[in-house]
Design a protein around this motif. Structure first.
Motif, PDB file in Angstrom:
ATOM      1  N   LEU A 180       0.882  -1.198  -0.080  1.00 53.83           N
ATOM      2  CA  LEU A 180      -0.096   0.139  -0.185  1.00 53.83           C
ATOM      3  C   LEU A 180       0.766   1.146  -0.155  1.00 53.83           C
ATOM      4  CD1 LEU A 180      -2.642  -1.035   2.706  1.00 53.83           C
ATOM      5  CD2 LEU A 180      -2.783  -1.095   0.223  1.00 53.83           C
ATOM      6  N   PRO A 181       0.369   2.426  -0.427  1.00 59.59           N
ATOM      7  CA  PRO A 181       1.147   3.563  -0.309  1.00 59.59           C
ATOM      8  C   PRO A 181       1.467   4.027   1.024  1.00 59.59           C
ATOM      9  CG  PRO A 181      -0.871   3.748  -1.712  1.00 59.59           C
ATOM     10  CD  PRO A 181      -0.891   2.564  -1.194  1.00 59.59           C
ATOM     11  N   PRO A 182       2.808   4.392   1.309  1.00 65.23           N
ATOM     12  CA  PRO A 182       3.295   4.534   2.601  1.00 65.23           C
ATOM     13  C   PRO A 182       2.903   5.734   3.235  1.00 65.23           C
ATOM     14  CG  PRO A 182       4.960   5.010   0.873  1.00 65.23           C
ATOM     15  CD  PRO A 182       3.919   4.308   0.147  1.00 65.23           C
ATOM     16  N   GLN A 183       2.195   5.737   4.460  1.00 66.53           N
ATOM     17  CA  GLN A 183       1.559   6.803   5.189  1.00 66.53           C
ATOM     18  C   GLN A 183       2.668   7.437   6.135  1.00 66.53           C
ATOM     19  OE1 GLN A 183      -1.627   7.778   3.963  1.00 66.53           O
ATOM     20  NE2 GLN A 183      -1.624   6.137   2.708  1.00 66.53           N
ATOM     21  N   ALA A 184       2.393   8.672   6.294  1.00 65.34           N
ATOM     22  CA  ALA A 184       3.073   9.362   7.296  1.00 65.34           C
ATOM     23  C   ALA A 184       2.587   9.565   8.572  1.00 65.34           C
ATOM     24  CB  ALA A 184       3.487  10.973   6.786  1.00 65.34           C
ATOM     25  N   LEU A 185       3.096   9.041   9.692  1.00 62.38           N
ATOM     26  CA  LEU A 185       2.811   8.917  11.034  1.00 62.38           C
ATOM     27  C   LEU A 185       2.991  10.103  11.776  1.00 62.38           C
ATOM     28  CD1 LEU A 185       3.499   5.431  11.797  1.00 62.38           C
ATOM     29  CD2 LEU A 185       1.433   6.203  10.476  1.00 62.38           C
ATOM     30  N   PRO A 188      -2.975   4.635   9.480  1.00 66.01           N
ATOM     31  CA  PRO A 188      -2.848   3.310  10.114  1.00 66.01           C
ATOM     32  C   PRO A 188      -3.134   3.351  11.605  1.00 66.01           C
ATOM     33  CG  PRO A 188      -0.878   4.033   8.746  1.00 66.01           C
ATOM     34  CD  PRO A 188      -1.804   5.240   8.699  1.00 66.01           C
ATOM     35  N   LEU A 189      -3.161   4.557  12.379  1.00 62.86           N
ATOM     36  CA  LEU A 189      -3.362   4.612  13.734  1.00 62.86           C
ATOM     37  C   LEU A 189      -4.704   5.262  14.022  1.00 62.86           C
ATOM     38  CD1 LEU A 189       0.061   6.235  14.688  1.00 62.86           C
ATOM     39  CD2 LEU A 189      -0.572   3.793  14.629  1.00 62.86           C
ATOM     40  N   ALA A 190      -5.706   5.335  13.237  1.00 74.36           N
ATOM     41  CA  ALA A 190      -7.121   5.697  13.156  1.00 74.36           C
ATOM     42  C   ALA A 190      -7.632   4.638  14.443  1.00 74.36           C
ATOM     43  CB  ALA A 190      -7.767   5.663  12.048  1.00 74.36           C
ATOM     44  N   LEU A 230      -0.255  -0.822  18.234  1.00 76.01           N
ATOM     45  CA  LEU A 230       1.127  -0.168  17.555  1.00 76.01           C
ATOM     46  C   LEU A 230       1.555   1.102  17.828  1.00 76.01           C
ATOM     47  CD1 LEU A 230       2.880  -0.501  14.982  1.00 76.01           C
ATOM     48  CD2 LEU A 230       0.888   0.146  13.253  1.00 76.01           C
ATOM     49  N   ASP A 231       0.466   1.879  18.068  1.00 79.55           N
ATOM     50  CA  ASP A 231       0.715   3.289  18.517  1.00 79.55           C
ATOM     51  C   ASP A 231       1.465   3.312  19.707  1.00 79.55           C
ATOM     52  OD1 ASP A 231       0.789   6.147  18.496  1.00 79.55           O
ATOM     53  OD2 ASP A 231      -1.105   6.257  19.877  1.00 79.55           O
ATOM     54  N   ASN A 232       1.198   2.364  20.502  1.00 77.81           N
ATOM     55  CA  ASN A 232       1.918   2.399  21.922  1.00 77.81           C
ATOM     56  C   ASN A 232       3.388   1.816  21.926  1.00 77.81           C
ATOM     57  OD1 ASN A 232      -0.288   3.289  23.270  1.00 77.81           O
ATOM     58  ND2 ASN A 232      -1.181   1.178  23.875  1.00 77.81           N
ATOM     59  N   TYR A 270       7.455  -9.182  16.285  1.00 75.33           N
ATOM     60  CA  TYR A 270       6.060  -9.406  15.988  1.00 75.33           C
ATOM     61  C   TYR A 270       5.175  -8.429  15.613  1.00 75.33           C
ATOM     62  CZ  TYR A 270       8.142 -13.220  18.813  1.00 75.33           C
ATOM     63  OH  TYR A 270       8.771 -14.405  19.462  1.00 75.33           O
ATOM     64  N   ASP A 271       3.933  -8.571  14.768  1.00 74.68           N
ATOM     65  CA  ASP A 271       3.123  -7.617  14.804  1.00 74.68           C
ATOM     66  C   ASP A 271       2.077  -7.436  15.873  1.00 74.68           C
ATOM     67  OD1 ASP A 271       1.792  -9.865  14.388  1.00 74.68           O
ATOM     68  OD2 ASP A 271       1.090  -9.570  12.200  1.00 74.68           O
ATOM     69  N   ALA A 272       1.290  -6.376  15.983  1.00 74.39           N
ATOM     70  CA  ALA A 272       0.359  -6.181  16.740  1.00 74.39           C
ATOM     71  C   ALA A 272      -0.738  -7.163  16.962  1.00 74.39           C
ATOM     72  CB  ALA A 272      -0.050  -4.713  16.588  1.00 74.39           C
ATOM     73  N   PRO A 273      -1.304  -7.629  15.887  1.00 73.78           N
ATOM     74  CA  PRO A 273      -2.352  -8.495  16.091  1.00 73.78           C
ATOM     75  C   PRO A 273      -1.946  -9.881  16.637  1.00 73.78           C
ATOM     76  CG  PRO A 273      -2.519  -7.685  13.922  1.00 73.78           C
ATOM     77  CD  PRO A 273      -1.133  -7.085  14.634  1.00 73.78           C
TER      78      PRO A 273
END
Length: 259
Positions: free
Chosen positions: A112-117, A140-142, A152-154, A235-238
Motif C-alpha cells: 500500500l502507499p506509505p503513510q506518514a505518521l 494506520p493509527l486511526a 502499534l501506536d503504544n 512480532y506484529d500487533a495482532p
C-alpha cells in the motif's frame, strides 16, 4: 681261639700298635695256598682292516632338453572406442537454498502507499514500519483500526518514534482473486523514502521483504540487510494481542532496532 678280623679291623690294630696273631694259611704240598689273584685280562687287539672305499662318482644325468616354441608376440590391447567430443553445456542455475525465496518473485501481496505518521513533514529519512495492513482507511493509527492500531501506536511511542523527524508506515494487503501476482517494489520504496531504519513487523512483512521462508523466531534477534538499509524483525500487533507472553521479546526487538 682265632679272631675273624677283616681288613679294616686289622688296619685299626696296626695303627694302635696292638699285636695280634693271624693264623697262617695251610701248606699243601709245600705250596702256599693263596687266594687267586685276578690277572687283568687284556683285550685282544683289534685288527684294523683298512677298507678303501672308493667314493662313488655320480654322473649327473642330463634331462633331455625340450625345444621350446618361439614366443609369440604379445597381442595388442584392444583400443577403446573414441568418444565423440562433448559439447559444453551451460551449468544449470543453482537452486535456491532451503528457506530462501527467489528475489524479485511475484507475490500475492501488494504494498500500500506509505503513510506518514504523527503528522510528520514529508521529508526523507527517519523510519519505515512495514506490517500487514490493520487499518481500513488511510490512517494506520486511526481509531477504527481497533486494539491492534492502538497497540502499534503504544509500541512506536515507547520507542520515541512519535518525536522522530519522519516515520512512514507501509502496509501489506493481499491481492484479490482477479489480480495477477507481481513483484513488490521494495527497492523503489526505499529509494523514494530513504529510511535510516526498517522495522518489519510480522511473518508476512519479514517473508516478503527478506525473501525467506524461515520461521519468525529464527529471524529475530539480529539485524538484516534490506537493500543496504538495516532491518529488524519483530512480532506484529495482532499477534501480540493473542500472545501476551511475547511482549517482552518484542520489546527486546525494538531495543535492538534502536541500536
Amino acid at each position: 681261639m682265632s679272631l675273624n678280623l677283616d681288613a679294616r679291623q686289622r688296619a685299626m690294630l696296626d695303627e694302635m700298635h696292638i699285636p695280634y696273631w693271624w693264623p697262617e694259611p695251610p701248606v699243601v704240598g709245600e705250596l702256599l695256598v693263596r687266594a687267586p689273584e685276578q690277572t687283568p685280562v687284556q683285550a685282544p687287539a683289534h685288527t684294523q682292516v683298512h677298507t678303501q672305499v672308493q667314493p662313488s662318482v655320480q654322473t649327473p644325468t642330463q634331462a633331455p632338453q625340450r625345444m621350446s616354441a618361439p614366443a609369440a608376440p604379445p597381442a595388442a590391447a584392444p583400443q577403446a572406442p573414441v568418444a565423440p567430443p562433448q559439447v559444453a553445456r551451460p551449468a544449470p542455475a543453482p537452486a535456491p537454498a532451503p528457506g530462501r525465496v527467489v528475489a524479485g518473485a511475484a507475490s500475492t501481496w501488494r504494498l500500500l502507499p506509505p503513510q506518514a505518521l504523527y503528522a510528520s513533514p514529508a521529508a526523507p529519512g527517519g523510519w519505515l514500519v512495514v506490517t500487514e495492513a490493520i487499518w481500513p482507511g488511510d490512517d494506520p493509527l486511526a481509531e477504527d483500526g481497533g486494539p491492534a492500531a492502538r497497540l502499534l501506536d503504544n509500541m512506536l511511542r515507547a520507542m520515541g518514534l512519535h518525536k522522530a523527524p519522519q516515520v512512514w508506515a507501509a502496509g501489506l494487503a493481499r491481492r484479490g482473486a482477479d489480480e495477477a501476482a507481481e513483484p513488490l517494489g521494495w527497492a523503489e520504496l526505499l529509494q523514494a523514502r530513504q529510511p535510516q531504519r526498517v522495522l518489519l513487523m510480522g511473518r508476512t512483512a519479514a517473508r516478503e521483504a527478506l525473501g525467506t521462508d524461515e520461521p519468525l523466531g529464527r529471524l529475530r534477534g539480529r539485524v538484516h540487510d534490506l537493500h543496504g538499509v538495516p532491518a529488524v524483525v519483530t512480532y506484529d500487533a495482532p499477534y501480540l494481542l493473542r500472545a501476551q507472553t511475547d511482549k517482552a521479546r518484542a520489546w527486546a526487538d525494538l531495543c535492538l532496532a534502536l541500536g
